[in-house]
Motif scaffolding. Structure first.
Motif, PDB file in Angstrom:
ATOM      1  N   ALA A 147      24.702  90.430  57.433  1.00  0.00           N
ATOM      2  CA  ALA A 147      24.166  91.019  58.661  1.00  0.00           C
ATOM      3  C   ALA A 147      25.164  92.021  59.221  1.00  0.00           C
ATOM      4  O   ALA A 147      26.347  91.706  59.383  1.00  0.00           O
ATOM      5  N   TYR A 148      24.695  93.236  59.504  1.00  0.00           N
ATOM      6  CA  TYR A 148      25.551  94.252  60.105  1.00  0.00           C
ATOM      7  C   TYR A 148      25.752  93.944  61.582  1.00  0.00           C
ATOM      8  O   TYR A 148      24.790  93.867  62.348  1.00  0.00           O
ATOM      9  N   ARG A 149      27.010  93.771  61.983  1.00  0.00           N
ATOM     10  CA  ARG A 149      27.322  93.576  63.388  1.00  0.00           C
ATOM     11  C   ARG A 149      27.680  94.924  64.001  1.00  0.00           C
ATOM     12  O   ARG A 149      28.493  95.681  63.465  1.00  0.00           O
ATOM     13  N   SER A 150      27.072  95.226  65.128  1.00  0.00           N
ATOM     14  CA  SER A 150      27.333  96.488  65.812  1.00  0.00           C
ATOM     15  C   SER A 150      28.717  96.482  66.440  1.00  0.00           C
ATOM     16  O   SER A 150      29.206  95.435  66.907  1.00  0.00           O
ATOM     17  N   ASN A 151      29.374  97.651  66.459  1.00  0.00           N
ATOM     18  CA  ASN A 151      30.609  97.776  67.227  1.00  0.00           C
ATOM     19  C   ASN A 151      30.262  97.745  68.709  1.00  0.00           C
ATOM     20  O   ASN A 151      29.238  98.285  69.123  1.00  0.00           O
ATOM     21  N   PRO A 152      31.088  97.100  69.538  1.00  0.00           N
ATOM     22  CA  PRO A 152      30.790  97.045  70.968  1.00  0.00           C
ATOM     23  C   PRO A 152      30.657  98.449  71.557  1.00  0.00           C
ATOM     24  O   PRO A 152      31.407  99.364  71.181  1.00  0.00           O
ATOM     25  N   PRO A 153      29.696  98.662  72.460  1.00  0.00           N
ATOM     26  CA  PRO A 153      29.532  99.982  73.072  1.00  0.00           C
ATOM     27  C   PRO A 153      30.646 100.351  74.045  1.00  0.00           C
ATOM     28  O   PRO A 153      30.743 101.490  74.480  1.00  0.00           O
ATOM     29  N   GLY A 154      31.500  99.416  74.399  1.00  0.00           N
ATOM     30  CA  GLY A 154      32.599  99.664  75.325  1.00  0.00           C
ATOM     31  C   GLY A 154      33.107  98.342  75.880  1.00  0.00           C
ATOM     32  O   GLY A 154      32.736  97.268  75.412  1.00  0.00           O
ATOM     33  N   LEU A 155      33.950  98.432  76.909  1.00  0.00           N
ATOM     34  CA  LEU A 155      34.523  97.219  77.476  1.00  0.00           C
ATOM     35  C   LEU A 155      33.507  96.379  78.226  1.00  0.00           C
ATOM     36  O   LEU A 155      33.779  95.222  78.563  1.00  0.00           O
ATOM     37  N   ALA A 156      32.318  96.933  78.473  1.00  0.00           N
ATOM     38  CA  ALA A 156      31.274  96.143  79.127  1.00  0.00           C
ATOM     39  C   ALA A 156      30.872  94.948  78.268  1.00  0.00           C
ATOM     40  O   ALA A 156      30.469  93.904  78.791  1.00  0.00           O
ATOM     41  N   ALA A 157      30.986  95.100  76.934  1.00  0.00           N
ATOM     42  CA  ALA A 157      30.669  93.977  76.047  1.00  0.00           C
ATOM     43  C   ALA A 157      31.659  92.836  76.270  1.00  0.00           C
ATOM     44  O   ALA A 157      31.279  91.662  76.287  1.00  0.00           O
ATOM     45  N   ALA A 158      32.937  93.164  76.438  1.00  0.00           N
ATOM     46  CA  ALA A 158      33.934  92.134  76.744  1.00  0.00           C
ATOM     47  C   ALA A 158      33.644  91.502  78.099  1.00  0.00           C
ATOM     48  O   ALA A 158      33.761  90.287  78.276  1.00  0.00           O
ATOM     49  N   ALA A 159      33.238  92.328  79.038  1.00  0.00           N
ATOM     50  CA  ALA A 159      32.940  91.816  80.385  1.00  0.00           C
ATOM     51  C   ALA A 159      31.785  90.824  80.359  1.00  0.00           C
ATOM     52  O   ALA A 159      31.754  89.874  81.152  1.00  0.00           O
ATOM     53  N   ALA A 160      30.838  91.025  79.448  1.00  0.00           N
ATOM     54  CA  ALA A 160      29.708  90.096  79.355  1.00  0.00           C
ATOM     55  C   ALA A 160      30.189  88.693  79.023  1.00  0.00           C
ATOM     56  O   ALA A 160      29.813  87.715  79.680  1.00  0.00           O
ATOM     57  N   LEU A 161      31.031  88.569  78.006  1.00  0.00           N
ATOM     58  CA  LEU A 161      31.557  87.252  77.639  1.00  0.00           C
ATOM     59  C   LEU A 161      32.437  86.692  78.757  1.00  0.00           C
ATOM     60  O   LEU A 161      32.351  85.512  79.105  1.00  0.00           O
ATOM     61  N   LEU A 162      33.255  87.559  79.349  1.00  0.00           N
ATOM     62  CA  LEU A 162      34.175  87.115  80.407  1.00  0.00           C
ATOM     63  C   LEU A 162      33.445  86.723  81.685  1.00  0.00           C
ATOM     64  O   LEU A 162      34.010  86.035  82.530  1.00  0.00           O
ATOM     65  N   SER A 163      32.203  87.167  81.830  1.00  0.00           N
ATOM     66  CA  SER A 163      31.441  86.792  83.026  1.00  0.00           C
ATOM     67  C   SER A 163      31.082  85.316  83.041  1.00  0.00           C
ATOM     68  O   SER A 163      30.799  84.749  84.091  1.00  0.00           O
ATOM     69  N   ARG A 164      31.098  84.660  81.853  1.00  0.00           N
ATOM     70  CA  ARG A 164      30.758  83.247  81.781  1.00  0.00           C
ATOM     71  C   ARG A 164      31.919  82.369  81.305  1.00  0.00           C
ATOM     72  O   ARG A 164      31.927  81.163  81.532  1.00  0.00           O
ATOM     73  N   ILE A 165      32.891  82.969  80.593  1.00  0.00           N
ATOM     74  CA  ILE A 165      34.049  82.206  80.116  1.00  0.00           C
ATOM     75  C   ILE A 165      35.304  82.875  80.676  1.00  0.00           C
ATOM     76  O   ILE A 165      35.598  84.022  80.341  1.00  0.00           O
TER      77      ILE A 165
END
Length: 580
Positions: free
Chosen positions: A253-271
């Motif tokens: 499965a091809y995993r997309s590169n994160p579009p920016g630091l907002a992707a990190a913020a998504a995970l950090l919003s819950r953990i």
């Protein structure tokens, strides 16, 4: 959206909210102006790829330790320098933009360096499951035709069986020689005082093995490669992650590169991860959750503590020695730690732990409660997949109220529960789970993709939302059975069995039934010294669940067959009484 409908969204990722999360975690905090400029310049030029993230970390915290494994430790600066040289060396071996590099090794610094080098090149890196058989690995290699294979010595037979022309780079030689590149390394990263381990023109992987063209070790390639600076590739390389393959053949499965630091913020919003902490990665990095630890570790500038194999006492020792604040693991990690005698377990200082984040399989509810009773309110359960990335996260408060919950969507993520026709079901009604976020996968290497409904991707799981918007996953579509017209999932039965003090672990699967269509078979591992009968197992289930859920077949086994990420491999279970 109406509260009675089974759809829920995480908080909207406004610019202000994202910045607040990134500042709270320590990703965006003031530093020396020159380092801030270099950090942002690296991200601007290379994007939120693995190469961009580690270049930025090297610019911001060059002397901080990035990786510690069983043989060495590497700073962010040396990790970057070594990755550049390795990229130049892999290029000489035939890798480059648009090609594939296969990586077949366990968690260690060479794994990280190879992934970084591929990102520097713009090559796609294919992460192979170390738990696959020789035949399955060979088939994956033949199907994907990598330009270069980076593999540990222990997997030479797997590579040989593929009979492909790609050169082999050894990424963890059996002997510790040539394992330089640590903290005291120079610009080339090799701290060994002796000559580099000589390159080998071929390797033998058993009496009938195919001869492999070998280019030596990762250290050999780095030692002889140019330190020429690299420019960002025109098209970033992609990460190819194999699906678990517990019920069928694994798919790339091809995993997309994160579009920016907002992707990190998504995970950090819950953990609530924080910058510059030590993180024990107790799950394979070829798996999506281990890869997440690597990816989120870049902007956070975390020190990753890597062990090639999980062993509960060694894990606790690493937490104590490195004052780990975070553990990335799978549910079986929690179970094995809890199985240690309390006196032995308590001998290790784990007071530094703030977060134990698990994913990859359901956690038995008794394990959830027992783990937090011992280690405190530190447990976070991540629900996602190779294809959808994240869907929901349960925090300690969620898990105390409802130990079986998968939690709630993170920032800028949404999920729905649909019926067979695609309509949203009411809260409390079981249906098919669909997810939307910015990190949905880019398709399988075969060209196939997943089912979509109005932009939402199917997880192939079924579950429901409760009145508070918490998600509960009952099981995969493939796990559901239809017994005498009733749809049943094994999760409830497994949780009941896990609560028995005599049971170490249990798995419940569907088997054919000539009269009912399907029925449950239970596979039970009894704790040493305990006694349990099939009649007692059936009686427990009969007291709590409908009669159709009672497993007619109860098979006692010494251990459950699990893959490298802790999932039970159903096809490797022995035949049930019905299937024998």
């Amino acid at each position: 959206m109406p509260a009675s409908r089974s759809e829920v969204a995480g908080p909207k990722g406004t610019r202000t909210r994202v910045l607040r999360i990134l500042m709270r975690s320590g990703i965006l905090v003031p530093a020396r102006p020159d380092r801030n400029v270099r950090q942002l310049t690296s991200l601007g030029r290379w994007g939120a790829t693995v190469a961009g993230g580690y270049r930025a970390a090297a610019a911001r915290s060059p002397r901080r330790i990035a990786v510690i494994d069983e043989r060495r430790e590497v700073t962010f600066r040396d990790l970057h320098r070594r990755a550049v040289r390795l990229a130049n060396g892999l290029e000489q071996l035939g890798a480059g933009p648009g090609t594939r590099v296969a990586v077949l090794c366990r968690n260690h610094a060479w794994f990280v360096e190879t992934v970084l080098a591929c990102a520097e090149l713009g090559a796609d890196v294919m992460l192979l499951n170390t738990g696959l058989s020789v035949r399955a690995t060979a088939e994956v290699l033949r199907t994907h035709s990598p330009a270069v294979v980076a593999a540990a010595d222990e997997f030479a037979e797997h590579v040989a069986a593929a009979r492909i022309a790609a050169p082999l780079v050894v990424a963890w030689p059996d002997a510790a020689g040539g394992s330089g590149g640590g903290r005291s390394a120079g610009p080339g990263g090799n701290r060994s005082s002796g000559p580099a381990r000589p390159a080998r023109s071929d390797r033998s992987a058993g009496p009938a093995a195919h001869r492999i063209a070998a280019a030596g070790t990762v250290e050999d390639v780095i030692a002889t490669a140019s330190s020429r600076k690299r420019r960002p590739p025109e098209v970033p390389g992609r990460l190819i992650v194999l699906t678990s393959g517990t019920t069928g053949a694994p798919k790339g499965a091809y995993r997309s590169n994160p579009p920016g630091l907002a992707a990190a913020a998504a995970l950090l919003s819950r953990i609530p991860l924080r910058s510059c902490e030590s993180v024990l990665v107790a799950t394979p990095m070829f798996h999506m959750w281990g890869l997440a630890a690597l990816q989120i570790g870049m902007p956070l500038r975390n020190t990753l503590i890597l062990q090639r194999r999980f062993e509960p006492k060694a894990a606790l020792q690493a937490i104590a020695d490195h004052r780990c604040a975070v553990v990335f693991g799978v549910p079986v990690v929690l179970q094995r730690i809890l199985e240690l005698p309390p006196g032995l377990r308590d001998a290790y200082d784990t007071s530094s732990l703030r977060v134990v984040a698990t994913s990859g399989a359901p956690i038995p509810s008794p394990v959830v409660t027992a783990f937090m009773d011992v280690f405190g309110e530190v447990l976070y359960n991540f629900y996602g997949s190779t294809e959808v990335s994240w869907a929901a996260v349960a925090d300690p408060a969620d898990l105390r109220i409802a130990p079986t919950t998968a939690g709630r969507p993170p920032l800028d993520s949404r999920l729905k529960v649909l019926d067979e026709l695609g309509a949203i079901v009411p809260r409390g009604v079981t249906g098919r789970i669909f997810v939307w976020n910015d990190m949905l996968f880019a398709g399988y290497t075969s060209g196939d993709t997943k089912e979509y409904r109005a932009g939402y991707m199917a997880t192939n799981d079924r579950g429901h939302l409760d009145s508070s918007g918490r998600l509960f996953v009952h099981g995969r579509d493939a796990d559901m059975i239809v017994c005498a017209g009733e749809r049943l999932f094994p999760r409830e039965v497994e949780d009941l069995l896990a609560a028995l003090p005599e049971v170490r672990e249990a798995a419940v699967v569907g088997v054919p039934d000539g009269d009912l269509g399907q029925r449950f078979a239970a596979y039970v591992v009894v704790r040493p010294g305990a006694e349990l009968t099939a009649a007692q197992v059936r009686g427990l289930v009969a007291r709590h669940l409908p009669g159709s859920a009672v497993p007619r077949d109860v098979v006692f086994v010494d251990a459950l067959p699990r893959n490298a990420t802790g999932k039970v491999v159903v096809r490797d279970l022995p035949p049930s009484l019905a299937g024998a």
